[in-house]
Design a protein around this motif. Structure first.
Motif, mmCIF file in Angstrom:
data_model
loop_
_atom_site.group_PDB
_atom_site.id
_atom_site.type_symbol
_atom_site.label_atom_id
_atom_site.label_comp_id
_atom_site.label_asym_id
_atom_site.label_seq_id
_atom_site.Cartn_x
_atom_site.Cartn_y
_atom_site.Cartn_z
ATOM 1 N N LEU A 82 25.203 -35.617 -16.941
ATOM 2 C CA LEU A 82 24.559 -35.999 -18.194
ATOM 3 C C LEU A 82 23.517 -37.082 -17.929
ATOM 4 N N GLU A 83 22.322 -36.840 -18.407
ATOM 5 C CA GLU A 83 21.230 -37.793 -18.242
ATOM 6 C C GLU A 83 21.275 -38.833 -19.353
ATOM 7 N N SER A 84 20.886 -40.054 -19.027
ATOM 8 C CA SER A 84 20.827 -41.111 -20.023
ATOM 9 C C SER A 84 19.698 -40.846 -21.004
ATOM 10 N N VAL A 89 21.815 -47.695 -20.100
ATOM 11 C CA VAL A 89 22.762 -46.602 -19.888
ATOM 12 C C VAL A 89 23.269 -46.168 -21.262
ATOM 13 N N VAL A 90 22.583 -45.215 -21.844
ATOM 14 C CA VAL A 90 22.901 -44.736 -23.190
ATOM 15 C C VAL A 90 23.097 -43.225 -23.127
ATOM 16 N N TYR A 91 24.244 -42.776 -23.570
ATOM 17 C CA TYR A 91 24.546 -41.352 -23.580
ATOM 18 C C TYR A 91 24.815 -40.891 -25.010
ATOM 19 N N THR A 92 24.569 -39.623 -25.259
ATOM 20 C CA THR A 92 25.002 -38.977 -26.495
ATOM 21 C C THR A 92 25.981 -37.880 -26.129
ATOM 22 N N VAL A 93 27.180 -37.937 -26.715
ATOM 23 C CA VAL A 93 28.211 -36.933 -26.455
ATOM 24 C C VAL A 93 28.614 -36.317 -27.788
ATOM 25 N N ARG A 94 28.420 -35.007 -27.892
ATOM 26 C CA ARG A 94 28.721 -34.272 -29.119
ATOM 27 C C ARG A 94 29.912 -33.349 -28.905
ATOM 28 N N ALA A 95 30.874 -33.391 -29.809
ATOM 29 C CA ALA A 95 31.955 -32.399 -29.815
ATOM 30 C C ALA A 95 31.484 -31.223 -30.649
ATOM 31 N N LEU A 149 29.756 -37.660 -16.871
ATOM 32 C CA LEU A 149 29.129 -38.945 -17.157
ATOM 33 C C LEU A 149 29.208 -39.814 -15.909
ATOM 34 N N GLN A 150 28.111 -40.509 -15.588
ATOM 35 C CA GLN A 150 28.063 -41.338 -14.388
ATOM 36 C C GLN A 150 27.883 -42.806 -14.763
ATOM 37 N N PHE A 151 28.822 -43.649 -14.318
ATOM 38 C CA PHE A 151 28.736 -45.090 -14.543
ATOM 39 C C PHE A 151 28.730 -45.804 -13.196
ATOM 40 N N GLU A 152 28.235 -47.037 -13.197
ATOM 41 C CA GLU A 152 28.375 -47.909 -12.037
ATOM 42 C C GLU A 152 29.076 -49.179 -12.466
ATOM 43 N N GLU A 153 29.911 -49.706 -11.592
ATOM 44 C CA GLU A 153 30.579 -50.961 -11.892
ATOM 45 C C GLU A 153 29.530 -52.012 -12.244
ATOM 46 N N GLY A 154 29.759 -52.710 -13.347
ATOM 47 C CA GLY A 154 28.810 -53.713 -13.813
ATOM 48 C C GLY A 154 27.873 -53.225 -14.895
ATOM 49 N N ASP A 155 27.780 -51.907 -15.079
ATOM 50 C CA ASP A 155 26.930 -51.348 -16.134
ATOM 51 C C ASP A 155 27.423 -51.754 -17.521
ATOM 52 N N THR A 156 26.488 -51.972 -18.438
ATOM 53 C CA THR A 156 26.811 -51.991 -19.854
ATOM 54 C C THR A 156 26.441 -50.617 -20.402
ATOM 55 N N VAL A 157 27.438 -49.913 -20.894
ATOM 56 C CA VAL A 157 27.256 -48.515 -21.294
ATOM 57 C C VAL A 157 27.353 -48.390 -22.812
ATOM 58 N N LYS A 158 26.439 -47.636 -23.369
ATOM 59 C CA LYS A 158 26.506 -47.283 -24.786
ATOM 60 C C LYS A 158 26.655 -45.767 -24.889
ATOM 61 N N ILE A 159 27.599 -45.329 -25.701
ATOM 62 C CA ILE A 159 27.796 -43.892 -25.903
ATOM 63 C C ILE A 159 27.785 -43.603 -27.403
ATOM 64 N N ARG A 160 26.888 -42.738 -27.797
ATOM 65 C CA ARG A 160 26.829 -42.278 -29.186
ATOM 66 C C ARG A 160 27.685 -41.020 -29.278
ATOM 67 N N THR A 161 28.810 -41.120 -29.969
ATOM 68 C CA THR A 161 29.717 -39.975 -30.102
ATOM 69 C C THR A 161 29.516 -39.334 -31.472
ATOM 70 N N ILE A 162 29.421 -38.025 -31.487
ATOM 71 C CA ILE A 162 29.133 -37.281 -32.718
ATOM 72 C C ILE A 162 30.132 -36.138 -32.849
ATOM 73 N N LEU A 178 34.384 -34.843 -17.245
ATOM 74 C CA LEU A 178 34.691 -35.822 -16.195
ATOM 75 C C LEU A 178 33.785 -37.039 -16.267
ATOM 76 N N ILE A 179 34.295 -38.148 -15.738
ATOM 77 C CA ILE A 179 33.533 -39.393 -15.599
ATOM 78 C C ILE A 179 33.589 -39.824 -14.142
ATOM 79 N N TYR A 180 32.436 -40.112 -13.561
ATOM 80 C CA TYR A 180 32.371 -40.672 -12.212
ATOM 81 C C TYR A 180 31.967 -42.140 -12.320
#
Length: 508
Positions: A85-87, A93-99, A126-139, A207-209
């Motif tokens: 998933l691309e930001s 680091v902003v993702y949109t995840v839709r169910a 979804l790809q995270f790195e330690e130290g990232d501040t992540v925002k996820i928009r869930t819909i 999955l989340i890496y």
């Protein structure tokens, strides 16, 4: 068969009578358990004998000693690799995840109604790195309530996505958190009260890496989709119309299917080069246990558990994962004889899960270092007293934790943020012998201190968030919550969870 059904019903009736007689003699574990009002005899209420169908009894499903076998892969379809998933924003680091609901061509020429994240079936990585501040928009684009649970992720209770965080159809929410844990393979799935099993069964999983400086320096295979492969193993039952008819397939003791899917692919194969290949295994099934093994009997190397790398690689001939457990293994295909065919099989029933086609090309020269992590169990942790007792018991819709079913208004335990405590989990057998319960705690990773008083096996001496517990087995774990909030702990046989085999810990 009618005689057998009658016998099973009589055994369950005797079980209820014994439980009722003994309920007054059971000691409540310490802490907040004493104020829980619902007692063991509640298992009798609402017991659905109709769900104990003849087929379930005949294949021994209720004890999980013998479950319906999987149809092995014919290897005719190349394995689908979930997209990364691309930001949404290059600077954050902003993702949109839709169910979503959709249709998927699992079988050639037939569309099956399915659920998925950002697609019709399963979800992206979804790809995270330690130290990232992540925002996820869930819909939530489903026609029913759902949640977005980040399984294994150390986030606050408000962002964990448990049953208290449900979104109605059409609702959305923005969550934000800092990634504070080390490199690992986690996953995400729904967690609505009473509906988790059906929504996961219909396809909601991804999955989340997480990566960190250590993971980048180890030299392990890391070329996504080529020598670093995500593998989500699930079993389904399709009806005559090749649909996922959950209400027809559902079993209160855990829904077991006869059709194996890997990353949603029917009859998959994986083409690999003559190189070391890293397989990230997730048991994403509702209830089935998998014992992964190479059909040739060759060994492989495990490098990581649920929540991160082991200190040292462990060479194994097989590895068992119960629902929600993960493991990272490395197979060196340059050292294996592939002339007679290579495949990953399920030792539980001998079924072929994933055939490998080894190309003539040599791949990347990766390595497996002798030292990968520095997890240790301190003397202080070993000497800590047990402060939380958890008793798992039952089967079908008679499942409980500490003699109680889940109550969203009840807090079962409290724990201080940042303080390590020892939980002791016991799987109490019943008159039929009991069954394995995979036990999961939200919002934290833990260390296994002991199994029945003995040191855990080498490949379990890493961070875990789910653990398989055999009947009459006692496991001690050391757990610390980094964040505050209310978190679930439960059996990860999803039907057991939905039937109330779940409790809550409040971290303050």
């Amino acid at each position: 068969m009618k005689r057998k059904s009658l016998l099973i019903s009589l055994i369950f009736l005797l079980t209820i009578l014994v439980l009722s007689a003994c309920a007054g003699n059971v000691e409540s574990p310490p802490e907040e358990n004493s104020d829980m009002e619902q007692e063991s005899d509640s298992m009798e209420e609402g017991m659905d004998h109709s769900s104990m169908d003849d087929d379930a009894i005949e294949n021994g499903h209720m004890s999980h000693d013998e479950v319906v076998s999987l149809n092995g892969s014919t290897g005719e379809n190349e394995l689908k690799i979930p997209p990364l998933l691309e930001s949404d924003n290059e600077e954050e680091v902003v993702y949109t995840v839709r169910a979503q609901e959709g249709e998927t061509e699992i079988f050639d020429g037939t569309n099956t109604k399915t659920y998925g994240y950002n697609g019709s079936f399963l979800g992206p990585v979804l790809q995270f790195e330690e130290g990232d501040t992540v925002k996820i928009r869930t819909i939530n684009e489903l026609d029913e309530e759902t949640t977005f649970h980040w399984h294994g992720l150390e986030v606050s209770g408000e962002e964990d996505g448990g049953p208290h965080n449900s979104l109605k159809p059409g609702e959305e929410e923005l969550i934000e958190f800092e990634v504070t844990q080390e490199a690992s393979t986690l996953w995400f799935h729904p967690h609505p009260e009473g509906k988790t099993s059906e929504q996961v069964y219909n396809g909601l999983a991804g999955l989340i890496y997480i990566e960190d400086d250590n993971s980048k320096s180890l030299g392990l295979p890391n070329e996504y989709g080529k020598n670093d492969i995500p593998l989500i193993f699930q079993d389904k039952t399709f009806d005559d119309q090749k649909q996922l008819n959950y209400s027809a397939a559902m079993n209160d003791d855990g829904t077991i299917g006869d059709t194996s899917l890997v990353n949603g692919t029917l009859n998959p194969k994986l083409t690999v080069g003559k190189e070391k290949v890293r397989l990230r295994l997730l048991n994403g099934s509702n209830a089935r246990n998998y014992t992964f093994k190479l059909n040739t009997g060759d060994s492989f190397v495990q490098v990581a558990t649920d929540g991160g790398f082991l200190n040292k690689p462990v060479t194994l001939d097989e590895i068992t994962l119960t629902p929600s457990e993960r493991a990272e293994i490395i197979i060196d295909f340059s050292q294996l004889n592939s002339e007679d065919g290579l495949a990953l099989i399920n030792e539980e029933d001998g079924s072929i899960l994933l055939p490998f086609e080894v190309s003539g090309q040599s791949g990347e020269d990766s390595s497996i270092p002798e030292e990968m992590n520095d997890i240790s169990i301190t003397e202080e942790e070993m000497n800590l007293p047990v402060t939380k007792n958890v008793e798992l018991f039952g089967m079908m819709d008679m499942v409980t934790i500490n003699g109680k079913k889940f109550d969203p208004e009840r807090i079962d335990f409290t724990q201080d943020q940042g303080v390590t405590e020892v939980w002791e989990i016991y799987n109490k057998p019943d008159m039929m012998g009991g069954m394995i319960h995979p036990f999961h705690i939200h919002g934290a990773q833990f260390k296994i201190l002991s199994r029945n008083g003995e040191e855990p096996p080498e490949n379990e001496r890493g961070w875990k968030d789910s653990i398989s517990i055999e009947p009459d087995e006692t496991v001690k774990i050391a757990i610390q919550f980094k964040q505050k909030g209310v978190y679930m702990f439960h059996c990860h046989i999803l039907e057991h969870e939905d039937n109330g085999m779940m409790g809550q810990v409040k971290v303050e």
